[in-house]
Design a protein around this motif. Structure first.
Motif, PDB file in Angstrom:
ATOM      1  N   SER A 151     -86.657  56.733  -9.300  1.00  0.00           N
ATOM      2  CA  SER A 151     -86.199  56.364 -10.634  1.00  0.00           C
ATOM      3  C   SER A 151     -86.870  57.244 -11.679  1.00  0.00           C
ATOM      4  CB  SER A 151     -86.530  54.900 -10.935  1.00  0.00           C
ATOM      5  OG  SER A 151     -86.114  54.546 -12.243  1.00  0.00           O
ATOM      6  N   GLU A 152     -86.129  57.533 -12.747  1.00  0.00           N
ATOM      7  CA  GLU A 152     -86.746  58.220 -13.883  1.00  0.00           C
ATOM      8  C   GLU A 152     -87.275  57.216 -14.904  1.00  0.00           C
ATOM      9  OE1 GLU A 152     -84.189  60.464 -16.559  1.00  0.00           O
ATOM     10  OE2 GLU A 152     -82.439  59.340 -15.881  1.00  0.00           O
ATOM     11  N   TYR A 153     -87.096  55.929 -14.635  1.00  0.00           N
ATOM     12  CA  TYR A 153     -87.494  54.891 -15.582  1.00  0.00           C
ATOM     13  C   TYR A 153     -88.828  54.276 -15.156  1.00  0.00           C
ATOM     14  CZ  TYR A 153     -82.643  55.550 -16.762  1.00  0.00           C
ATOM     15  OH  TYR A 153     -81.447  56.131 -17.103  1.00  0.00           O
ATOM     16  N   ALA A 154     -89.684  54.066 -16.122  1.00  0.00           N
ATOM     17  CA  ALA A 154     -91.033  53.566 -15.860  1.00  0.00           C
ATOM     18  C   ALA A 154     -90.995  52.144 -15.335  1.00  0.00           C
ATOM     19  CB  ALA A 154     -91.861  53.615 -17.145  1.00  0.00           C
ATOM     20  N   PRO A 155     -91.995  51.743 -14.557  1.00  0.00           N
ATOM     21  CA  PRO A 155     -92.094  50.346 -14.131  1.00  0.00           C
ATOM     22  C   PRO A 155     -91.992  49.408 -15.339  1.00  0.00           C
ATOM     23  CG  PRO A 155     -93.713  51.668 -12.983  1.00  0.00           C
ATOM     24  CD  PRO A 155     -93.096  52.567 -14.007  1.00  0.00           C
ATOM     25  N   GLU A 166     -76.483  57.258 -16.372  1.00  0.00           N
ATOM     26  CA  GLU A 166     -77.501  58.296 -16.529  1.00  0.00           C
ATOM     27  C   GLU A 166     -78.109  58.680 -15.181  1.00  0.00           C
ATOM     28  OE1 GLU A 166     -80.321  56.725 -19.291  1.00  0.00           O
ATOM     29  OE2 GLU A 166     -79.041  57.034 -21.046  1.00  0.00           O
ATOM     30  N   ARG A 167     -78.365  57.671 -14.335  1.00  0.00           N
ATOM     31  CA  ARG A 167     -78.986  57.984 -13.041  1.00  0.00           C
ATOM     32  C   ARG A 167     -78.035  58.719 -12.118  1.00  0.00           C
ATOM     33  NH1 ARG A 167     -78.051  53.297  -9.422  1.00  0.00           N
ATOM     34  NH2 ARG A 167     -75.797  53.075  -9.635  1.00  0.00           N
ATOM     35  N   ASN A 168     -76.714  58.666 -12.420  1.00  0.00           N
ATOM     36  CA  ASN A 168     -75.744  59.336 -11.555  1.00  0.00           C
ATOM     37  C   ASN A 168     -75.961  60.841 -11.507  1.00  0.00           C
ATOM     38  OD1 ASN A 168     -74.648  56.850 -11.083  1.00  0.00           O
ATOM     39  ND2 ASN A 168     -72.766  57.189 -12.224  1.00  0.00           N
ATOM     40  N   ARG A 169     -76.480  61.421 -12.593  1.00  0.00           N
ATOM     41  CA  ARG A 169     -76.729  62.869 -12.585  1.00  0.00           C
ATOM     42  C   ARG A 169     -77.830  63.225 -11.580  1.00  0.00           C
ATOM     43  NH1 ARG A 169     -80.634  61.349 -16.085  1.00  0.00           N
ATOM     44  NH2 ARG A 169     -82.345  62.812 -16.508  1.00  0.00           N
ATOM     45  N   ILE A 170     -78.749  62.277 -11.336  1.00  0.00           N
ATOM     46  CA  ILE A 170     -79.807  62.518 -10.356  1.00  0.00           C
ATOM     47  C   ILE A 170     -79.234  62.423  -8.946  1.00  0.00           C
ATOM     48  CG2 ILE A 170     -82.047  61.746  -9.496  1.00  0.00           C
ATOM     49  CD1 ILE A 170     -82.661  60.685 -12.280  1.00  0.00           C
ATOM     50  N   ILE A 171     -78.369  61.433  -8.715  1.00  0.00           N
ATOM     51  CA  ILE A 171     -77.711  61.323  -7.409  1.00  0.00           C
ATOM     52  C   ILE A 171     -76.954  62.609  -7.096  1.00  0.00           C
ATOM     53  CG2 ILE A 171     -75.915  60.102  -6.112  1.00  0.00           C
ATOM     54  CD1 ILE A 171     -76.678  57.567  -7.641  1.00  0.00           C
ATOM     55  N   ALA A 172     -76.161  63.086  -8.057  1.00  0.00           N
ATOM     56  CA  ALA A 172     -75.390  64.313  -7.850  1.00  0.00           C
ATOM     57  C   ALA A 172     -76.294  65.526  -7.712  1.00  0.00           C
ATOM     58  CB  ALA A 172     -74.412  64.509  -9.008  1.00  0.00           C
ATOM     59  N   GLY A 173     -77.362  65.562  -8.502  1.00  0.00           N
ATOM     60  CA  GLY A 173     -78.232  66.735  -8.510  1.00  0.00           C
ATOM     61  C   GLY A 173     -79.093  66.891  -7.278  1.00  0.00           C
ATOM     62  N   LEU A 174     -79.427  65.786  -6.629  1.00  0.00           N
ATOM     63  CA  LEU A 174     -80.256  65.863  -5.429  1.00  0.00           C
ATOM     64  C   LEU A 174     -79.500  66.415  -4.229  1.00  0.00           C
ATOM     65  CD1 LEU A 174     -82.137  62.427  -5.496  1.00  0.00           C
ATOM     66  CD2 LEU A 174     -83.180  64.681  -5.725  1.00  0.00           C
ATOM     67  N   ALA A 175     -78.175  66.285  -4.257  1.00  0.00           N
ATOM     68  CA  ALA A 175     -77.377  66.539  -3.061  1.00  0.00           C
ATOM     69  C   ALA A 175     -76.622  67.860  -3.134  1.00  0.00           C
ATOM     70  CB  ALA A 175     -76.385  65.392  -2.865  1.00  0.00           C
ATOM     71  N   GLN A 176     -76.375  68.436  -1.969  1.00  0.00           N
ATOM     72  CA  GLN A 176     -75.552  69.634  -1.893  1.00  0.00           C
ATOM     73  C   GLN A 176     -74.074  69.305  -2.035  1.00  0.00           C
ATOM     74  OE1 GLN A 176     -78.379  71.202   1.576  1.00  0.00           O
ATOM     75  NE2 GLN A 176     -76.680  72.594   1.205  1.00  0.00           N
TER      76      GLN A 176
END
Length: 218
Positions: A151-155, A166-176
């Motif tokens: 997560s990019e969000y703090a505890p 917003e977190r979807n860009r991380i899902i897409a960015g991590l993967a080929q």
């Protein structure tokens, strides 16, 4: 000046983050330039400046494929997501998804069921001190043990609506590549697919019935 005089709220959030990080050896904070920060994210338009991780950091460096889709998945869509994830994980692909109901959960479960799996990563829209939906608490523990929660969000961060796209860009960015299993036309999964395409990654879709609203996005 602001950095030298942080607000009380900022101090409280920092204290919560430090307390969470001190809660176990499997808890990490990752920043660009650090040894465990995923290099795939550095090739995207908006890499997070800080990531919180619970689990095994090295899983972020494995070849990854995102599997996303509808929260209101059909039985066939759920079975497809689980089967594709299990087979791909057994072939060395780390499966990335978002821990949501429906297709996301099936993808994580399929990856966990694979023999000699490459792991699975759940990218969430809250702080890692909570699980949303609560019904996936046991699944989240299994993911943390066999892969990573990210997560990019703090505890302490609650499940705010804007955090999930917003977190979807991380899902897409991590993967080929990103595989859309089931999605309606107005679907967060299509946001992930668009972000993957814009980042120059592969996008795949499983076709479905021409009569099913859940297949129109595909």
């Amino acid at each position: 000046q602001a950095l030298h005089s942080p607000a009380d709220e900022t101090e409280a959030r920092l204290a919560a983050a430090r307390a969470w990080l001190a809660g176990g050896a499997d808890r990490h904070a990752l920043a660009p330039g650090g040894p465990h920060y995923p290099t795939a994210l550095l090739q995207t338009a908006a890499p997070p400046l800080l990531l919180y991780l619970q689990g095994e950091p090295s899983v972020l460096q494995r070849p990854a494929l995102a599997i996303v889709g509808s929260r209101s998945a059909t039985p066939q869509g759920t079975a497809n997501a689980r089967a594709f994830a299990r087979d791909l994980a057994a072939r060395g692909w780390c499966i990335v998804s978002g821990l949501a109901l429906g297709i996301d959960a099936a993808a994580h479960e399929g990856a966990l069921a694979a023999t000699a799996a490459a792991g699975t990563v759940a990218v969430v829209g809250t702080g890692l001190d909570r699980v949303v939906p609560a019904a996936h608490r046991a699944l989240a523990h299994r993911i943390g043990a066999a892969g990573a929660l990210l997560s990019e969000y703090a505890p302490g961060t609650p499940p705010l609506r804007q955090h999930f796209p917003e977190r979807n860009r991380i899902i897409a960015g991590l993967a080929q590549g990103t595989l859309v299993v089931e999605a309606a036309l107005a679907s967060g999964s299509l946001i992930t697919a668009r972000l993957a395409s814009e980042a120059g990654r592969e996008v795949f879709a499983i076709p479905g019935s021409i009569h099913s609203p859940q297949a129109r996005g595909c």
